[in-house]
Each structure stands twice: as structure tokens, then as C-alpha cells.
Motif scaffolding. Structure first.
Motif, mmCIF file in Angstrom:
data_model
loop_
_atom_site.group_PDB
_atom_site.id
_atom_site.type_symbol
_atom_site.label_atom_id
_atom_site.label_comp_id
_atom_site.label_asym_id
_atom_site.label_seq_id
_atom_site.Cartn_x
_atom_site.Cartn_y
_atom_site.Cartn_z
ATOM 1 N N ASN A 136 10.085 -32.065 -24.914
ATOM 2 C CA ASN A 136 9.251 -33.034 -24.217
ATOM 3 C C ASN A 136 7.762 -32.714 -24.300
ATOM 4 N N LEU A 137 7.395 -31.565 -24.881
ATOM 5 C CA LEU A 137 5.984 -31.189 -24.994
ATOM 6 C C LEU A 137 5.602 -30.824 -26.428
ATOM 7 N N ALA A 138 6.430 -31.168 -27.379
ATOM 8 C CA ALA A 138 6.227 -30.717 -28.757
ATOM 9 C C ALA A 138 4.851 -31.103 -29.296
ATOM 10 N N GLN A 139 4.362 -32.280 -28.943
ATOM 11 C CA GLN A 139 3.080 -32.743 -29.464
ATOM 12 C C GLN A 139 1.894 -32.029 -28.829
ATOM 13 N N LEU A 140 2.111 -31.356 -27.720
ATOM 14 C CA LEU A 140 1.018 -30.690 -27.005
ATOM 15 C C LEU A 140 0.928 -29.197 -27.310
ATOM 16 N N LEU A 141 1.929 -28.665 -27.982
ATOM 17 C CA LEU A 141 1.955 -27.233 -28.266
ATOM 18 C C LEU A 141 1.271 -26.928 -29.593
ATOM 19 N N PRO A 142 0.566 -25.795 -29.669
ATOM 20 C CA PRO A 142 -0.028 -25.411 -30.951
ATOM 21 C C PRO A 142 1.059 -25.027 -31.953
ATOM 22 N N ALA A 143 0.696 -25.049 -33.216
ATOM 23 C CA ALA A 143 1.646 -24.657 -34.252
ATOM 24 C C ALA A 143 1.975 -23.173 -34.124
ATOM 25 N N CYS A 144 3.174 -22.817 -34.558
ATOM 26 C CA CYS A 144 3.632 -21.424 -34.459
ATOM 27 C C CYS A 144 2.656 -20.488 -35.160
ATOM 28 N N GLY A 145 2.161 -19.501 -34.414
ATOM 29 C CA GLY A 145 1.279 -18.493 -34.975
ATOM 30 C C GLY A 145 -0.161 -18.917 -35.149
ATOM 31 N N SER A 146 -0.506 -20.140 -34.704
ATOM 32 C CA SER A 146 -1.855 -20.649 -34.958
ATOM 33 C C SER A 146 -2.853 -20.343 -33.856
ATOM 34 N N SER A 147 -2.363 -19.960 -32.659
ATOM 35 C CA SER A 147 -3.286 -19.767 -31.542
ATOM 36 C C SER A 147 -2.773 -18.693 -30.601
ATOM 37 N N SER A 148 -3.701 -17.927 -30.055
ATOM 38 C CA SER A 148 -3.366 -16.943 -29.023
ATOM 39 C C SER A 148 -4.070 -17.257 -27.719
ATOM 40 N N SER A 149 -4.772 -18.392 -27.662
ATOM 41 C CA SER A 149 -5.540 -18.763 -26.474
ATOM 42 C C SER A 149 -4.687 -19.566 -25.509
ATOM 43 N N ALA A 150 -4.690 -19.172 -24.245
ATOM 44 C CA ALA A 150 -3.929 -19.897 -23.232
ATOM 45 C C ALA A 150 -4.415 -21.331 -23.083
#
Length: 430
Positions: free
Chosen positions: A66-80
Motif C-alpha cells: 500500500n506504500l510502494a510508490q512512496l518508498l525509495p528504491a532498494c539501496g538508493s537512500s539512507s535518509s529517514a
């Protein structure tokens, strides 16, 4: 032999769900996973804490439907800040026992020479919680002198409930609910059937129940309420000594739950930063305006059926599961009424029916009161998963009625169909 079958069933359902539905559950699994991770590393999370970097990585890589479009790509971000709700853990108000047990054991498993991530290990431990609950329920059913096959079939039915199977294959503090509900049923059975009125063991069950999740104490509080009403009747009938012992049980149970609720609430409240607001406030709730009757009243029957409101990841859901839920909802709605009309007044079996009915009526009210006290809001829809600890009592009621009416075929067919549907769906056959 029957216990071994139930253990294999609980572990098997969990393993299938863990393997075939890798995405995180929409029911806040990322927050429960973070809580278990942190506590296994010696940290008790508090309001305002962000998810650990390791859990943020899991969230991004496993995704969430339900949140797939809001999540960053795997390994692309470490910022909360790149995550929904700024990656804040908004479930730190829950008591810590489930997370401590699951987190510590999951971390211990990952230290072994096995190729398992912390998430996978923690999810698989849900199967252990479910297996323990099924065996405990089987033992309580046998206390009622039900045949081994009927007790096993009734216990197995629980694993065929989609919401229960989901909790056993994800990281959530709903995972211990079947075990805790069986504990409450054991307390009721030992009092109304065996005449054992000690207060220490019921208090211990209540303490453990509330320590995993406050709403997990619903079943034992329901038992306490039924015993209170029984005590009032005995007192008026002049049976003061027995009434006094029942009152002691009720008081001990309420005190144990209150100790956890207020003690843990005070501890976490003292650790909450000034001015903190819940990042998901208003997502599923709304402010109470004036008298709550117009707002609360439509929700007060929402726990009937118990299994109707459930969630499964799309990878493991199917049309056949929807059909099974419809069947079980009818049975579970009828269960307390069958328990009342099927047995004589004052019989131990009828007391189980009363407990089932009382709990079903009480759950929505308890949920709404808890939410109001926490933030002055209410749920427009009260999910029946808050009543999951009542499932063992409901199943016992159905089993007692089936035994009395000699519904042998139905007693086998319904669990077989339910379990078969869940297993085949979780195995992605359907």
C-alpha cells in the motif's frame, strides 16, 4: 501425535507465508520489526524515534504493497526523510514482551550458520507462537473431555483463519494472541468446570497478556467480567465464600492489566519528547465531538464474526480465502448464541457462551476508550483483529455445541476446508 500435527501446521503456515509474501505487511510491520530489532540490541524505543537504518533498508527492499510508490528504491537512500512519515516508529507505546522474545530469539537465530535475515527469522518465530497457541488450545479442549479428534480439529481450525495465519507469518504483536486467548480460556475452564478459584495464576495470565499488547488482554478481562457477574449472583444467593473467591480473581486480573497499562504508559510517557505528535494521527481515526453516541454507536457490533476484517499480502490471497472467511464469519457470529441456547442455565458450557458473547460486545468499546484516552480520537471502523484473543473461546463454544449435537462431519469438514484454503493460498496454488 495430535500435538505434533498442530505444531507442524502452525510452523508450516508461517513458513509458507514468510516464503511467498516477502513484502512487509500493511499492518505496520515495519514499526514492529524495528521495535524487535532495537530491543534485541539493548535499546527500548520511544516516541519520536526513527526506524533503524537496517530496518529502513528492509522496508525499501521488501517494499509494502500500500506504500510502494512512496518508498525509495532498494539501496538508493539512507535518509529517514525519504520514507513515509519520515520513517518514524509510531508504535513504541506497546509493551515490550513480544518484541523482546521475538527480537532476542531472531537475533540468536541469525548468529547460527544459517542463511536467514533478521526479518525472516522474526517472521518464522510467528509460527512458534501459533504452534504453541494451537497446542494450548487443544489442551484446554481436552479439559472439557472432548474426543482427541474433535479437540484437534477445533484447534486446527484456528490456523485456517486468514488473519491468524497472517499474524503468524509477519512481525506483529498479534502473533501471541492465540496462545494468550487459550490462556484466558484455560482460566475460565479451571474456574467454571473444575471449581479451582485461586487468583495467582489468573493474575499471571493477565500480566503476560497485557505485556504483549494491551488489547491482547481482552479475553482475560472478559473472563474476569463474567466471573464478576457470577460472583454478584452468588453473593445475592447467600454463597458469600465462593463469591468472595471469584471477586478476588476478578480484582487480581484487573489489577495485573492495570499495572501494565499505567506502569508502561507512565514510563513511555516520561520518555516522550515534549510536543510530540503521532505522525499517523487521523489516518484511521477522527476527533470526538460532543457526545460519542453518534460516532461510537455504529462500531459497537463490529467484533461479531471476528474474522471478517483481515489483511493478506496480494501474493497470498485468493478468492477461495474470501469465501472461507464468509463461512467462518457466519459460524463465529452464531457461536455465542449457540452456546447460550444449547446448554442449560448455570452449566459450565453455557458460561463459555456468555464469555464469548460478552467479549464480542466489549471489544469495540474497549478499543474506543483506549484510543480516546490516548489521544481524544476514535476509530470510524473497529477492526475485528482487535478481538483475536477471543477466537479460542469462540472455537471452544463451537466445539462444545458440535459435540453435544453430534455434528461429526461438519466438525471435520469446516476445519479441513479452512486450513486447506489458507495453506494452498499461502503456497500460491490458488
Amino acid at each position: 501425535m495430535w500435538c505434533l500435527v498442530l505444531v507442524l501446521l502452525g510452523v508450516g503456515v508461517s513458513a509458507l507465508g514468510t516464503l511467498n509474501a516477502p513484502s512487509l505487511s500493511a499492518l505496520d510491520e515495519h514499526t514492529h520489526l524495528d521495535y524487535a530489532w532495537k530491543i534485541s540490541h539493548g535499546q527500548v524505543p520511544r516516541a519520536g524515534d526513527t526506524l533503524s537504518p537496517e530496518i529502513r533498508e528492509e522496508w525499501a527492499c521488501r517494499s509494502q504493497d500500500n506504500l510502494a510508490q512512496l518508498l525509495p528504491a532498494c539501496g538508493s537512500s539512507s535518509s529517514a526523510a525519504d520514507f513515509p512519515f519520515d520513517a518514524e516508529n509510531y508504535n513504541t507505546w506497546h509493551p515490550p514482551v513480544y518484541y523482546a522474545v521475538t527480537g532476542v530469539l531472531a537475533r540468536a537465530v541469525t548468529a547460527l550458520p544459517v542463511d536467514l535475515t533478521f526479518t525472516t527469522a522474526a517472521r518464522l518465530l510467528g509460527g512458534a507462537w501459533l504452534a504453541a497457541g494451537l497446542v494450548a488450545l487443544f489442551a484446554v479442549l481436552r479439559m472439557w473431555r472432548l474426543p482427541h479428534w474433535l479437540a484437534a480439529a477445533a484447534a486446527a481450525l484456528v490456523a485456517g483463519i486468514p488473519g491468524v495465519a497472517h499474524a503468524a507469518s509477519t512481525v506483529t504483536n498479534d502473533a501471541p494472541a492465540v496462545l494468550i486467548g487459550a490462556g484466558a480460556a484455560w482460566v475460565l475452564t479451571r474456574v467454571v468446570r473444575d471449581g479451582r478459584t485461586g487468583w495467582a495464576l489468573p493474575a499471571l495470565v493477565a500480566l503476560l497478556a497485557a505485556s504483549t499488547k494491551l488489547m491482547n488482554a481482552v479475553a482475560i478481562l472478559t473472563v474476569a467480567g463474567v466471573l464478576l457477574l457470577w460472583a454478584v449472583g452468588l453473593w445475592r444467593a447467600g454463597q458469600r465464600p465462593k463469591a468472595y473467591r471469584l471477586l478476588l480473581i476478578t480484582g487480581a486480573v484487573v489489577a495485573a492489566v492495570g499495572l501494565v497499562a499505567f506502569g508502561w504508559g507512565a514510563l513511555q510517557g516520561a520518555r516522550t519528547p515534549a510536543g510530540w505528535t503521532n505522525p499517523i494521527g487521523g489516518t484511521n481515526t477522527a476527533p470526538v465531538h460532543g457526545l460519542p453516541l453518534d460516532e461510537w454507536a455504529p462500531t459497537l457490533m463490529s467484533a461479531f464474526g471476528l474474522v471478517q476484517n483481515y489483511y493478506l499480502q496480494p501474493a497470498v490471497t485468493s478468492t477461495i480465502v474470501v469465501a472461507v472467511v464468509g463461512l467462518l464469519a457466519v459460524l463465529f457470529t452464531a457461536a455465542p448464541l449457540l452456546g447460550l441456547v444449547g446448554f442449560a442455565k448455570g452449566s459450565p458450557e453455557r458460561m463459555v457462551g456468555w464469555a464469548t458473547l460478552a467479549g464480542t460486545l466489549a471489544v469495540p468499546l474497549l478499543v474506543q476508550v483506549q484510543e480516546f484516552l490516548r489521544g481524544g480520537e476514535y476509530f470510524g471502523i473497529v477492526s475485528s483483529r482487535y478481538a483475536v484473543t477471543l477466537i479460542p473461546l469462540t472455537v471452544i463454544t463451537l466445539a462444545l455445541v458440535a459435540h453435544r449435537q453430534q455434528w461429526r462431519v461438519v466438525s471435520v469438514v469446516v476445519p479441513a476446508v479452512s486450513v486447506g484454503a489458507v495453506v494452498l493460498s499461502f503456497a500460491t496454488v490458488f
